[in-house]
Design a protein around this motif. Structure first.
Motif, PDB file in Angstrom:
ATOM      1  N   UNK A 207       0.839  -1.199   0.000  1.00 48.57           N
ATOM      2  CA  UNK A 207       0.000   0.000   0.000  1.00 48.57           C
ATOM      3  C   UNK A 207       0.869   1.242   0.000  1.00 48.57           C
ATOM      4  N   UNK A 208       0.459   2.214  -0.795  1.00 46.17           N
ATOM      5  CA  UNK A 208       1.095   3.532  -0.783  1.00 46.17           C
ATOM      6  C   UNK A 208      -0.016   4.564  -0.663  1.00 46.17           C
ATOM      7  N   UNK A 209       0.158   5.486   0.266  1.00 44.59           N
ATOM      8  CA  UNK A 209      -0.815   6.566   0.438  1.00 44.59           C
ATOM      9  C   UNK A 209      -0.101   7.912   0.332  1.00 44.59           C
ATOM     10  N   UNK A 210      -0.677   8.793  -0.478  1.00 41.20           N
ATOM     11  CA  UNK A 210      -0.135  10.136  -0.669  1.00 41.20           C
ATOM     12  C   UNK A 210      -1.030  11.140   0.051  1.00 41.20           C
ATOM     13  N   UNK A 211      -0.452  11.950   0.898  1.00 46.57           N
ATOM     14  CA  UNK A 211      -1.166  13.088   1.470  1.00 46.57           C
ATOM     15  C   UNK A 211      -0.801  14.305   0.629  1.00 46.57           C
ATOM     16  N   UNK A 212      -1.822  14.976   0.093  1.00 40.98           N
ATOM     17  CA  UNK A 212      -1.591  15.987  -0.945  1.00 40.98           C
ATOM     18  C   UNK A 212      -2.363  17.271  -0.684  1.00 40.98           C
ATOM     19  N   UNK A 213      -1.854  18.355  -1.267  1.00 39.01           N
ATOM     20  CA  UNK A 213      -2.581  19.631  -1.310  1.00 39.01           C
ATOM     21  C   UNK A 213      -3.180  19.763  -2.711  1.00 39.01           C
ATOM     22  N   UNK A 214      -4.510  19.836  -2.825  1.00 36.53           N
ATOM     23  CA  UNK A 214      -5.136  19.840  -4.150  1.00 36.53           C
ATOM     24  C   UNK A 214      -5.284  21.245  -4.740  1.00 36.53           C
ATOM     25  N   UNK A 215      -5.134  21.309  -6.056  1.00 38.44           N
ATOM     26  CA  UNK A 215      -5.429  22.520  -6.812  1.00 38.44           C
ATOM     27  C   UNK A 215      -6.283  22.136  -8.008  1.00 38.44           C
ATOM     28  N   UNK A 216      -7.467  22.702  -8.098  1.00 36.03           N
ATOM     29  CA  UNK A 216      -8.365  22.423  -9.216  1.00 36.03           C
ATOM     30  C   UNK A 216      -7.910  23.221 -10.437  1.00 36.03           C
TER      31      UNK A 216
ATOM     32  N   UNK B  88      -7.070  18.191 -11.772  1.00 40.36           N
ATOM     33  CA  UNK B  88      -6.595  18.400 -10.400  1.00 40.36           C
ATOM     34  C   UNK B  88      -5.099  18.103 -10.359  1.00 40.36           C
ATOM     35  N   UNK B  89      -4.368  19.036  -9.777  1.00 38.81           N
ATOM     36  CA  UNK B  89      -2.968  18.794  -9.431  1.00 38.81           C
ATOM     37  C   UNK B  89      -2.899  18.540  -7.932  1.00 38.81           C
ATOM     38  N   UNK B  90      -2.314  17.434  -7.570  1.00 39.53           N
ATOM     39  CA  UNK B  90      -2.169  17.059  -6.165  1.00 39.53           C
ATOM     40  C   UNK B  90      -0.695  17.188  -5.786  1.00 39.53           C
ATOM     41  N   UNK B  91      -0.371  18.225  -5.042  1.00 40.70           N
ATOM     42  CA  UNK B  91       1.001  18.419  -4.580  1.00 40.70           C
ATOM     43  C   UNK B  91       1.266  17.450  -3.431  1.00 40.70           C
ATOM     44  N   UNK B  92       2.212  16.549  -3.613  1.00 40.77           N
ATOM     45  CA  UNK B  92       2.483  15.525  -2.598  1.00 40.77           C
ATOM     46  C   UNK B  92       3.225  16.154  -1.423  1.00 40.77           C
ATOM     47  N   UNK B  93       2.613  16.065  -0.251  1.00 36.36           N
ATOM     48  CA  UNK B  93       3.204  16.596   0.973  1.00 36.36           C
ATOM     49  C   UNK B  93       3.982  15.534   1.732  1.00 36.36           C
ATOM     50  N   UNK B  94       3.464  14.321   1.739  1.00 38.19           N
ATOM     51  CA  UNK B  94       4.173  13.208   2.373  1.00 38.19           C
ATOM     52  C   UNK B  94       3.621  11.890   1.823  1.00 38.19           C
ATOM     53  N   UNK B  95       4.415  10.854   1.988  1.00 35.70           N
ATOM     54  CA  UNK B  95       4.068   9.529   1.465  1.00 35.70           C
ATOM     55  C   UNK B  95       4.180   8.517   2.584  1.00 35.70           C
ATOM     56  N   UNK B  96       3.172   7.642   2.687  1.00 36.93           N
ATOM     57  CA  UNK B  96       3.204   6.531   3.626  1.00 36.93           C
ATOM     58  C   UNK B  96       3.173   5.236   2.816  1.00 36.93           C
ATOM     59  N   UNK B  97       4.149   4.381   3.035  1.00 34.52           N
ATOM     60  CA  UNK B  97       4.244   3.149   2.256  1.00 34.52           C
ATOM     61  C   UNK B  97       4.367   1.954   3.189  1.00 34.52           C
ATOM     62  N   UNK B  98       3.657   0.886   2.854  1.00 37.36           N
ATOM     63  CA  UNK B  98       3.624  -0.300   3.714  1.00 37.36           C
ATOM     64  C   UNK B  98       3.662  -1.564   2.861  1.00 37.36           C
TER      65      UNK B  98
END
Length: 221
Positions: free
Chosen positions: A107-116, A160-170
């Motif tokens: 699993x990979x999860x991206x926490x992002x700041x969105x821009x429409x 949508x552009x999703x600026x990646x703030x951090x990544x969690x990978x498991x």
């Protein structure tokens, strides 16, 4: 998500390589502007563009008001999963029925700041990047404002552009268990060969080769 030390990605390259091997299809989770209501979850392909993720969605999608209000969103990808039954995980010398079942998965999860993105040229850039990503063989018309067939469709989507703030990978494949246990489960997965069993076995085999005995690996760190 919960990530134990033995489940964590070994390094950035590990999760990047895994993600590149997938269809880059995930679930975009957005907080509901009504706190008492459930979050919105949108299934979507996405393209990695440097430190951004690129997506486009239909204009009638109900997510837009919530997405525009969001400071952070999460895009989650999961794969190479398998159910591991009780009798595969019984402790040595104990009865099979006393084993504890689990799930294996990457699993990979991206926490992002969105821009429409609503301007036509911006949407063209997103669509072009996604076509280059998912259809590198070409065989499609050029995406351009005012040019058929895609130009007239641009009004029906938003980017949508999703600026990646951090990544969690498991990578959850029993890496804390003894080598013999993991080898036995690999064998069982390959014999069962149902659904994504072969891919789960391959991930467990890869992690086993990289980590070996978790206790020794941990002590080295």
């Amino acid at each position: 998500m919960l990530i134990h030390p033995w489940d964590a990605a070994l390094d950035t390259e590990e999760w990047q390589a895994w993600l590149a091997s997938t269809d880059r299809f995930g679930m975009l989770a957005v907080n509901n502007i009504e706190p008492a209501q459930a979050p919105l979850v949108v299934p979507t392909h996405f393209t990695v563009a440097g430190s951004d993720l690129l997506i486009h969605l239909a204009r009638p999608n109900p997510v837009w008001a919530h997405l525009e209000a969001a400071t952070e969103v999460r895009l989650a990808v999961i794969g190479d999963y398998a159910y591991i039954p009780t009798y595969w995980r019984a402790k040595a010398g104990g009865p099979d029925e006393d084993g504890v079942p689990t799930s294996y998965y990457s699993a990979v999860q991206f926490v992002c700041r969105p821009t429409v993105v609503d301007d036509p040229e911006g949407k063209v850039r997103i669509l072009t990047a996604q076509l280059d990503d998912f259809q590198p063989e070409g065989r499609h018309a050029t995406v351009a404002v005012g040019a058929d067939p895609y130009g007239r469709m641009l009004a029906g989507i938003r980017g949508v552009r999703l600026e990646v703030l951090r990544v969690e990978a498991k990578f959850k494949y029993d890496d804390a268990n003894p080598v013999e246990h993991r080898e036995r489960v690999i064998d069982n997965l390959e014999k069962r060969d149902h659904g994504l069993d072969a891919r789960a076995a391959a991930q467990q085999r890869r992690r086993l080769a990289a980590i070996g005995d978790w206790r020794t690996h941990r002590d080295k760190d």
